[in-house]
Design a protein around this motif. Structure first.
Motif, mmCIF file in Angstrom:
data_model
loop_
_atom_site.group_PDB
_atom_site.id
_atom_site.type_symbol
_atom_site.label_atom_id
_atom_site.label_comp_id
_atom_site.label_asym_id
_atom_site.label_seq_id
_atom_site.Cartn_x
_atom_site.Cartn_y
_atom_site.Cartn_z
ATOM 1 N N GLU A 175 0.846 -1.194 0.000
ATOM 2 C CA GLU A 175 0.000 0.000 0.000
ATOM 3 C C GLU A 175 0.877 1.237 0.000
ATOM 4 O O GLU A 175 1.929 1.286 0.661
ATOM 5 N N TRP A 176 0.455 2.267 -0.748
ATOM 6 C CA TRP A 176 1.187 3.538 -0.854
ATOM 7 C C TRP A 176 0.171 4.667 -0.841
ATOM 8 O O TRP A 176 -0.822 4.634 -1.584
ATOM 9 N N ALA A 177 0.381 5.674 0.000
ATOM 10 C CA ALA A 177 -0.569 6.783 0.127
ATOM 11 C C ALA A 177 0.077 8.080 -0.340
ATOM 12 O O ALA A 177 1.178 8.449 0.097
ATOM 13 N N CYS A 178 -0.620 8.812 -1.180
ATOM 14 C CA CYS A 178 -0.080 10.015 -1.817
ATOM 15 C C CYS A 178 0.254 11.110 -0.786
ATOM 16 O O CYS A 178 1.307 11.747 -0.863
ATOM 17 N N ASN A 179 -0.644 11.326 0.177
ATOM 18 C CA ASN A 179 -0.456 12.449 1.101
ATOM 19 C C ASN A 179 0.802 12.312 1.946
ATOM 20 O O ASN A 179 1.329 13.314 2.435
ATOM 21 N N ASP A 183 5.906 16.372 0.725
ATOM 22 C CA ASP A 183 7.146 17.158 0.642
ATOM 23 C C ASP A 183 7.970 16.840 -0.606
ATOM 24 O O ASP A 183 8.866 17.609 -0.969
ATOM 25 N N GLU A 184 7.709 15.718 -1.240
ATOM 26 C CA GLU A 184 8.514 15.299 -2.389
ATOM 27 C C GLU A 184 7.994 15.834 -3.722
ATOM 28 O O GLU A 184 8.649 15.676 -4.752
ATOM 29 N N PHE A 185 6.810 16.466 -3.709
ATOM 30 C CA PHE A 185 6.206 16.879 -4.974
ATOM 31 C C PHE A 185 6.695 18.235 -5.474
ATOM 32 O O PHE A 185 6.402 18.629 -6.598
ATOM 33 N N GLY A 186 7.401 19.002 -4.635
ATOM 34 C CA GLY A 186 8.013 20.242 -5.099
ATOM 35 C C GLY A 186 7.083 21.435 -5.207
ATOM 36 O O GLY A 186 7.308 22.314 -6.049
ATOM 37 N N PHE A 187 6.061 21.508 -4.366
ATOM 38 C CA PHE A 187 5.175 22.674 -4.395
ATOM 39 C C PHE A 187 5.910 23.895 -3.843
ATOM 40 O O PHE A 187 6.602 23.816 -2.818
ATOM 41 N N ASP A 188 5.745 25.064 -4.504
ATOM 42 C CA ASP A 188 6.326 26.287 -3.971
ATOM 43 C C ASP A 188 5.380 26.885 -2.925
ATOM 44 O O ASP A 188 4.286 26.359 -2.664
ATOM 45 N N GLU A 189 5.774 28.012 -2.327
ATOM 46 C CA GLU A 189 4.993 28.577 -1.221
ATOM 47 C C GLU A 189 3.615 29.052 -1.686
ATOM 48 O O GLU A 189 2.628 28.956 -0.942
ATOM 49 N N CYS A 249 4.729 11.569 -12.010
ATOM 50 C CA CYS A 249 5.886 11.125 -11.229
ATOM 51 C C CYS A 249 5.987 9.604 -11.210
ATOM 52 O O CYS A 249 5.028 8.888 -11.491
ATOM 53 N N ILE A 250 7.208 9.151 -10.899
ATOM 54 C CA ILE A 250 7.492 7.715 -10.781
ATOM 55 C C ILE A 250 7.807 7.401 -9.322
ATOM 56 O O ILE A 250 8.616 8.084 -8.690
ATOM 57 N N ILE A 251 7.151 6.357 -8.811
ATOM 58 C CA ILE A 251 7.296 5.931 -7.418
ATOM 59 C C ILE A 251 8.195 4.701 -7.368
ATOM 60 O O ILE A 251 7.963 3.732 -8.101
ATOM 61 N N ASP A 252 9.221 4.765 -6.513
ATOM 62 C CA ASP A 252 10.053 3.585 -6.285
ATOM 63 C C ASP A 252 9.233 2.560 -5.508
ATOM 64 O O ASP A 252 8.795 2.837 -4.391
ATOM 65 N N LYS A 253 9.029 1.392 -6.075
ATOM 66 C CA LYS A 253 8.141 0.401 -5.456
ATOM 67 C C LYS A 253 8.678 -0.074 -4.103
ATOM 68 O O LYS A 253 7.904 -0.348 -3.176
ATOM 69 N N ILE A 258 9.510 9.297 -4.388
ATOM 70 C CA ILE A 258 9.386 9.802 -5.744
ATOM 71 C C ILE A 258 10.790 9.909 -6.329
ATOM 72 O O ILE A 258 11.647 10.620 -5.789
ATOM 73 N N VAL A 259 11.029 9.222 -7.458
ATOM 74 C CA VAL A 259 12.390 9.189 -8.009
ATOM 75 C C VAL A 259 12.493 9.895 -9.353
ATOM 76 O O VAL A 259 13.608 10.072 -9.883
ATOM 77 N N TRP A 260 11.382 10.295 -9.942
ATOM 78 C CA TRP A 260 11.368 11.047 -11.219
ATOM 79 C C TRP A 260 10.089 11.841 -11.255
ATOM 80 O O TRP A 260 9.039 11.363 -10.785
#
Length: 481
Positions: A175-179, A183-189, A249-253, A258-260
């Motif tokens: 199981e993997w949850a997005c929330n 911090d890995e998604f790169g949103f600005d302020e 994005c690509i998730i490392d299983k 997030i790796v890409w």
């Protein structure tokens, strides 16, 4: 996107010599899962079988759902994910993710599935030579919903996107949850600010923020980049796209990291600027090994409205602050970020920007790479499915005639093409060519043909010019000089 009042439905173009012929499966609006041949003959209708999406498996199996949750309480939650045979018998079913007790509704287990799933054996859910999805065993990756609270994102209830892996017996084994990876998604302020105040609030369940809205999830599968030593592209890794954030994005299983990533902003490097702003995209996936373009990322870049960021005249709050009124299909090398192939209004033969909206689906839609190099495109909001060659010739086109009653549109979420051999229950159909109609002479009964009864010649008139002096500038005229 701009309909005339009268237009044909069904198959309108078919060139058997250039098309990759087979069966096409899609969800006929408020009718069921519909399988058609290249001339539009309806081979099998699994009546009432929902499809978010429907997929065909070898042996004439189809996947879909028995129903969806009351919209007053859930946002696009499907009750289950099922695999049924040619006669509609349930061969496999999963619904044991969450026990739901909605007011006035029968308490029941639900999958809360939405938008995508993948059966082991095939990374993307469409035909790939030598990669057949399993039909009597194997694990299934399923995209599901979960209601969560995460003050780091917002103090409001969030509708989170979760990926689960279930075995054939229905046990959840991963199981993997997005929330948890915010911090890995790169949103600005600026993006964090509007996300906190308005995480795409929807009315279901008394209000919940559909903050990411993941609409595609697939496995990378074997690929040349991993073979060359790039661990980001491990065959088990998973690629997703979030419509509301413009992120792919690509998730490392193994680690969940997030790796890409592409997005959420597309102005932070020269490579991203050349791609342009991807907005509200769907069906981002890696073209599987064995198909033309293998390893590249294929994306239906909807346009429309999406994103979080700095307010502008079209977005006073910063919500849905990126906008574009046409769509693109992009094929991108994930290592160089160069666009390898694209299909935009320009390749479709429309004048840009004044005619761009003629290739435009601001929501849903998809793209499938076919073995002969053609691409099957679902321009979903129009109910249009078409096949285009690498040099942009449309060699097959179908317009869905199925318009809903509860939602009066012929929209098609996603369509898939499979080989005839995957449906052994029926004989291979006869393929009859359908030539494109000459629109200058095509008339309804009673309508007059083109051609003036009298032509008046005026002395001193000059020849017409091209498009350089339109009221609307394309925005690239200085660059062209």
């Amino acid at each position: 996107m701009s309909y005339p009042t009268v237009y044909p439905t069904g198959v309108t173009i078919y060139n058997p010599k250039k098309a990759w012929s087979g069966y096409t499966i899609f969800q006929a609006r408020e009718v069921g899962a519909l399988l058609i041949d290249m001339n539009g003959s309806e081979v099998n209708l699994w009546e009432g079988l929902h499809g978010f999406p429907n997929k065909i498996l070898p042996g004439g199996y189809v996947m879909g759902h028995l129903g969806d949750r009351n919209n007053n309480f859930g946002m696009q939650d499907q009750t289950d994910l099922v695999q049924v045979d040619w006669e509609g018998n349930i061969a496999w079913k999963f619904n044991q993710y969450e026990f739901i007790e909605d007011p006035g509704e029968e308490p029941q287990w639900m999958a809360r599935q939405h938008h995508d799933y993948q059966r082991e054996g095939n990374p993307v859910g469409y035909y790939v030579p030598g990669m057949e999805p399993q039909t009597d065993k194997g694990n299934t990756l399923i995209l599901v919903h979960k209601n969560v609270k995460n003050p780091k994102i917002s103090d409001k209830l969030l509708l989170d996107d979760v990926i689960i892996e279930v075995d054939w017996e229905g046990n959840i084994v991963w199981e993997w949850a997005c929330n948890e990876h915010f911090d890995e998604f790169g949103f600005d302020e600026a993006a964090k600010n509007i996300l906190s105040r308005d995480p795409n609030m929807r009315t279901s369940g008394g209000g919940m923020g559909d903050w990411m809205h993941v609409n595609s999830m697939s496995v990378l599968g074997p690929n040349k980049f991993y073979d060359a030593g790039d661990e980001r592209f491990h065959p088990d890794n998973i690629i997703i796209d979030g419509r509301e954030t413009n992120i792919i994005c690509i998730i490392d299983k193994k680690t969940g990291k997030i790796v890409w990533k592409l997005g959420p902003n597309y102005d932070t490097s020269e490579e991203l600027k050349k791609i342009g702003w991807i907005i509200g995209q769907h069906h981002a996936h890696m073209i599987p090994k064995g198909l033309p373009g293998e390893g590249n990322i294929l994306i239906f870049d909807n346009g429309g409205w999406a994103g979080y960021g700095v307010p502008n005249p079209a977005s006073p709050t910063g919500a849905k602050n990126a906008r574009r009124d046409y769509s693109r299909v992009l094929e991108i090398d994930p290592t160089t970020l160069k666009i390898v192939w694209q299909y935009t209004p320009a390749e479709a033969g429309f004048v840009m920007p004044t005619d761009s909206e003629r290739f435009y689906s601001p929501y849903i839609s998809s793209a499938q790479r076919l073995p002969n190099g053609n691409t099957l495109i679902t321009e979903g909001s129009d109910g249009r499915i078409f096949e285009v060659t690498p040099d942009y010739e449309v060699v097959w086109e179908y317009i869905s005639p199925y318009k809903g009653v509860h939602l009066p549109t012929n929209m098609v979420y996603r369509a898939y093409r499979v080989p005839y051999e995957w449906v052994p229950q029926v004989e291979r159909p006869v393929e009859t060519a359908i030539e494109p109609v000459d629109l200058t002479t095509f008339r309804m009964p009673g309508a007059a043909p083109m051609g003036a009864k009298k032509t008046t010649v005026i002395e001193g008139t000059r020849p017409y010019q091209g498009d350089k002096a339109l009221c609307v500038a394309a925005g690239d005229e200085v660059e062209e000089k």
